[in-house]
Scaffold this motif. Structure first.
Motif, short mmCIF file in Angstrom:
data_model
loop_
_atom_site.label_atom_id
_atom_site.label_comp_id
_atom_site.label_asym_id
_atom_site.label_seq_id
_atom_site.Cartn_x
_atom_site.Cartn_y
_atom_site.Cartn_z
N ARG A 42 -0.72 6.97 2.42
CA ARG A 42 -0.15 8.17 3.79
C ARG A 42 -1.46 9.36 2.83
O ARG A 42 -1.13 9.87 1.67
N ALA A 43 -1.40 10.22 3.99
CA ALA A 43 -1.82 11.35 4.22
C ALA A 43 -0.62 12.49 3.10
O ALA A 43 -1.47 13.18 2.31
N TRP A 44 0.29 12.30 2.84
CA TRP A 44 0.66 13.38 1.67
C TRP A 44 0.19 12.53 0.51
O TRP A 44 -0.34 13.66 -0.51
N LYS A 45 -0.62 11.48 1.17
CA LYS A 45 -0.49 11.24 -1.59
C LYS A 45 -2.28 12.01 -1.20
O LYS A 45 -2.42 12.70 -2.27
N PHE A 46 -2.80 12.06 0.05
CA PHE A 46 -4.48 12.45 -0.53
C PHE A 46 -3.95 13.65 -0.77
O PHE A 46 -4.39 14.26 -2.04
N LEU A 47 -2.82 14.73 0.56
CA LEU A 47 -2.45 15.88 0.19
C LEU A 47 -2.63 16.66 -1.35
O LEU A 47 -2.35 16.71 -2.06
N LEU A 48 -1.73 15.90 -1.98
CA LEU A 48 -0.89 15.48 -3.55
C LEU A 48 -2.33 15.77 -4.36
O LEU A 48 -2.39 16.72 -5.03
N VAL A 49 -3.16 15.16 -3.96
CA VAL A 49 -4.44 14.56 -4.85
C VAL A 49 -5.31 15.53 -5.07
O VAL A 49 -5.41 15.94 -6.46
N ILE A 50 -5.24 16.40 -3.51
CA ILE A 50 -6.13 16.98 -3.45
C ILE A 50 -5.95 18.37 -3.57
O ILE A 50 -6.58 19.23 -4.73
N ALA A 51 -3.95 18.35 -3.78
CA ALA A 51 -3.38 20.43 -4.42
C ALA A 51 -3.64 19.76 -6.18
O ALA A 51 -3.95 20.96 -6.21
N GLY A 52 -4.02 18.49 -6.67
CA GLY A 52 -3.94 18.40 -8.07
C GLY A 52 -5.26 18.91 -8.20
O GLY A 52 -5.58 18.94 -9.51
N ILE A 83 0.92 -0.72 -0.24
CA ILE A 83 -0.23 -0.20 0.20
C ILE A 83 1.00 1.03 -0.25
O ILE A 83 0.74 2.65 -0.21
N GLY A 84 1.82 1.19 0.81
CA GLY A 84 2.91 2.14 0.68
C GLY A 84 3.57 2.87 -0.84
O GLY A 84 4.53 3.63 -0.84
N ARG A 85 3.57 1.91 -1.31
CA ARG A 85 3.75 1.93 -2.61
C ARG A 85 3.05 2.56 -3.99
O ARG A 85 1.80 1.93 -4.13
N ILE A 86 3.65 3.46 -4.82
CA ILE A 86 2.78 4.20 -5.50
C ILE A 86 1.98 3.52 -6.38
O ILE A 86 0.56 3.63 -7.24
N ARG A 87 2.69 2.03 -7.11
CA ARG A 87 2.82 1.25 -8.62
C ARG A 87 1.77 1.04 -7.83
O ARG A 87 1.23 0.16 -9.16
N TRP A 88 1.11 -0.25 -6.32
CA TRP A 88 0.16 0.12 -6.50
C TRP A 88 -1.02 0.33 -6.17
O TRP A 88 -2.14 -0.49 -6.14
N LEU A 89 -1.40 1.71 -6.36
CA LEU A 89 -2.43 2.84 -6.72
C LEU A 89 -2.99 2.69 -8.24
O LEU A 89 -3.72 3.30 -7.43
N VAL A 90 -2.02 2.72 -8.51
CA VAL A 90 -2.63 3.51 -10.30
C VAL A 90 -3.66 2.01 -10.22
O VAL A 90 -5.16 3.17 -10.68
N ILE A 91 -3.69 0.68 -10.55
CA ILE A 91 -4.97 0.17 -10.82
C ILE A 91 -6.01 0.86 -9.76
O ILE A 91 -7.52 1.22 -10.92
N PRO A 92 -6.17 0.90 -8.54
CA PRO A 92 -7.35 1.22 -7.60
C PRO A 92 -7.77 2.92 -7.59
O PRO A 92 -9.40 3.00 -7.79
N GLY A 124 -12.45 7.44 -1.61
CA GLY A 124 -11.18 8.20 -1.00
C GLY A 124 -11.77 7.21 0.90
O GLY A 124 -10.28 7.41 1.71
N ALA A 125 -12.49 7.28 1.17
CA ALA A 125 -12.71 6.63 2.54
C ALA A 125 -12.62 5.08 2.74
O ALA A 125 -11.20 5.36 3.17
N VAL A 126 -11.92 4.54 0.94
CA VAL A 126 -11.80 3.73 1.27
C VAL A 126 -9.98 3.19 1.22
O VAL A 126 -9.24 2.60 1.79
N PHE A 127 -9.78 4.17 0.16
CA PHE A 127 -8.23 4.73 0.46
C PHE A 127 -7.68 4.72 2.07
O PHE A 127 -6.47 4.50 2.09
N PHE A 128 -8.51 6.02 2.43
CA PHE A 128 -7.69 6.35 3.89
C PHE A 128 -7.94 5.01 5.05
O PHE A 128 -6.78 5.16 5.70
N PHE A 129 -9.62 3.87 4.92
CA PHE A 129 -8.92 3.39 5.96
C PHE A 129 -8.26 2.28 5.74
O PHE A 129 -7.67 1.15 6.14
N THR A 130 -7.52 2.31 4.24
CA THR A 130 -6.70 1.16 3.98
C THR A 130 -5.19 1.91 4.54
O THR A 130 -4.11 0.83 5.07
#
Length: 379
Positions: free
Chosen positions: A186-196, A140-149, A177-183
């Motif tokens: 990391r918070a910085w990835k949410f902040l990155l998406v929100i900023a984008g 879950i900590g690796r970005i490549r595993w988040l591409v599919i979801p 987003g809630a499922v991603f959070f409960f999983t």
């Protein structure tokens, strides 16, 4: 070697006993208040809204119980299938969907009309819960595993926006987003998406329809066009204020019964209820919803399996968003986006989808001690 706990082979009778009947009673109380509100909205007549809503609720409760006692691993195996079906239905809406109220959101199946975007709300949570259940915390900590979801979320959201249905698209994004959070993303990835997303707002604004832009302008200053785009929210605020502390009484609301309040049986039913029952009635209803949401998160925390936790947490967050956005919308705190009040607003697909979601929530409770391996064979 056994994969499961002793609860794996529970009998049907034991599963029925294990259903959280307190939760079932709670949703029945909320729905019953909704029936009375629909009865009042029709001027003291069970037809055309209350009778149909009651019939749907009874059928939905039966479906909910069936879903609750079905092995949780069956729903896990079917998660991707349900998602694929939901995407196919959304594409079908784009090709042959029925236009209603300026948007193409419905499929006409002859005997019934369905809104696939409602089905996708459940399908998306099911799919993300299964996907993340199969990952380790390190994955879950690796970005490549988040591409599919992320792709799994973007596809239906894009199809729903094209209908156009911005409110449902926002709900899909937020519950995902809630499922991603409960999983544990990391918070910085949410902040990155929100900023984008914030940076893309000027571009997104150009793709909004004129009526969607008017909703934003109306939200900021509804008094600018009190007889046009600002009419709905101004009348809603008048009705909320006129109810006072204790309300005008059952079937005595002037704004609703004199037809000043629009969509009183659907989007603005909370306003009608608050006018008749006042601040006291509104707070009681909100307290019931808070209790329902607390039940949901408690079930999520109690589940031993990651799949159960994510499924219950995602569905409960979706329920919270429904309640929050509808009440905030009719109170003028957020723009009007057409989100129904769960178990209260008149509507077939929304009611059945919600009861399916609650059925899955109860299913997690019934199977709370079942251990599910990270990787399962089958679909």
């Amino acid at each position: 070697m056994a994969y499961w706990s002793n609860r794996n082979d529970m009998s049907l009778g034991r599963k029925l006993r294990d259903i959280n009947w307190g939760l079932v009673l709670l949703i029945t109380v909320i729905a019953s208040l909704g029936f009375t509100a629909l009865y009042s909205a029709a001027g003291g007549d069970i037809d055309p809204w209350a009778d149909r809503q009651m019939a749907r609720f009874v059928i939905g409760i039966v479906i909910m119980v069936v879903i609750a006692v079905t092995d949780i691993r069956v729903w896990m195996r079917l998660s991707y299938v349900v998602y694929a079906l939901g995407v196919i239905l959304l594409i079908a809406v784009e090709l042959v969907g029925r236009v209603g109220m300026g948007a193409q959101r419905w499929l006409d199946l002859g005997v019934l009309h369905i809104q696939p975007s409602e089905i996708m709300k459940i399908a998306l949570v099911l799919t993300l819960a299964r996907y993340f259940h199969g990952l380790s915390y390190e994955d879950i900590g690796r970005i490549r595993w988040l591409v599919i979801p992320l792709a799994v979320v973007v596809v239906p959201v894009g199809l729903v926006i094209k209908q156009p249905d911005l409110g449902t698209a926002m709900l899909l994004l937020a519950s995902s987003g809630a499922v991603f959070f409960f999983t544990g993303v990391r918070a910085w990835k949410f902040l990155l998406v929100i900023a984008g997303g914030g940076g893309a707002l000027p571009i997104a604004w150009n793709f909004l329809h004129d009526y969607q832009k008017r909703r934003v302008f109306t939200f900021m200053n509804p008094e600018e066009d009190p007889l046009g785009s600002g009419y709905h929210i101004l009348q809603s605020k008048i009705a909320l204020g006129s109810g006072g502390f204790s309300g005008k009484g059952f079937m005595q609301g002037t704004q609703s019964h004199l037809s000043f309040l629009p969509e009183k049986q659907t989007d603005f039913i909370f306003t009608m209820f608050a006018e008749e029952h006042g601040l006291i009635g509104a707070l009681v209803l909100i307290a019931l919803y808070i209790l329902l949401i607390a039940y949901g998160y408690a079930i999520a925390l109690r589940s031993r399996s990651q799949y159960g936790r994510l499924l219950a947490g995602g569905l409960t967050t979706m329920l919270f968003l429904y309640v929050f956005i509808n009440i905030a919308m009719v109170s003028g705190l957020v723009p009007v986006v057409g989100v129904p009040l769960p178990l209260f607003s008149y509507g077939g697909t929304a009611m059945m989808t919600l009861l399916v979601g609650i059925g899955l929530l109860v299913n997690v409770y019934v199977h709370r001690d079942v251990e599910i391996p990270r990787h399962m064979s089958g679909l």
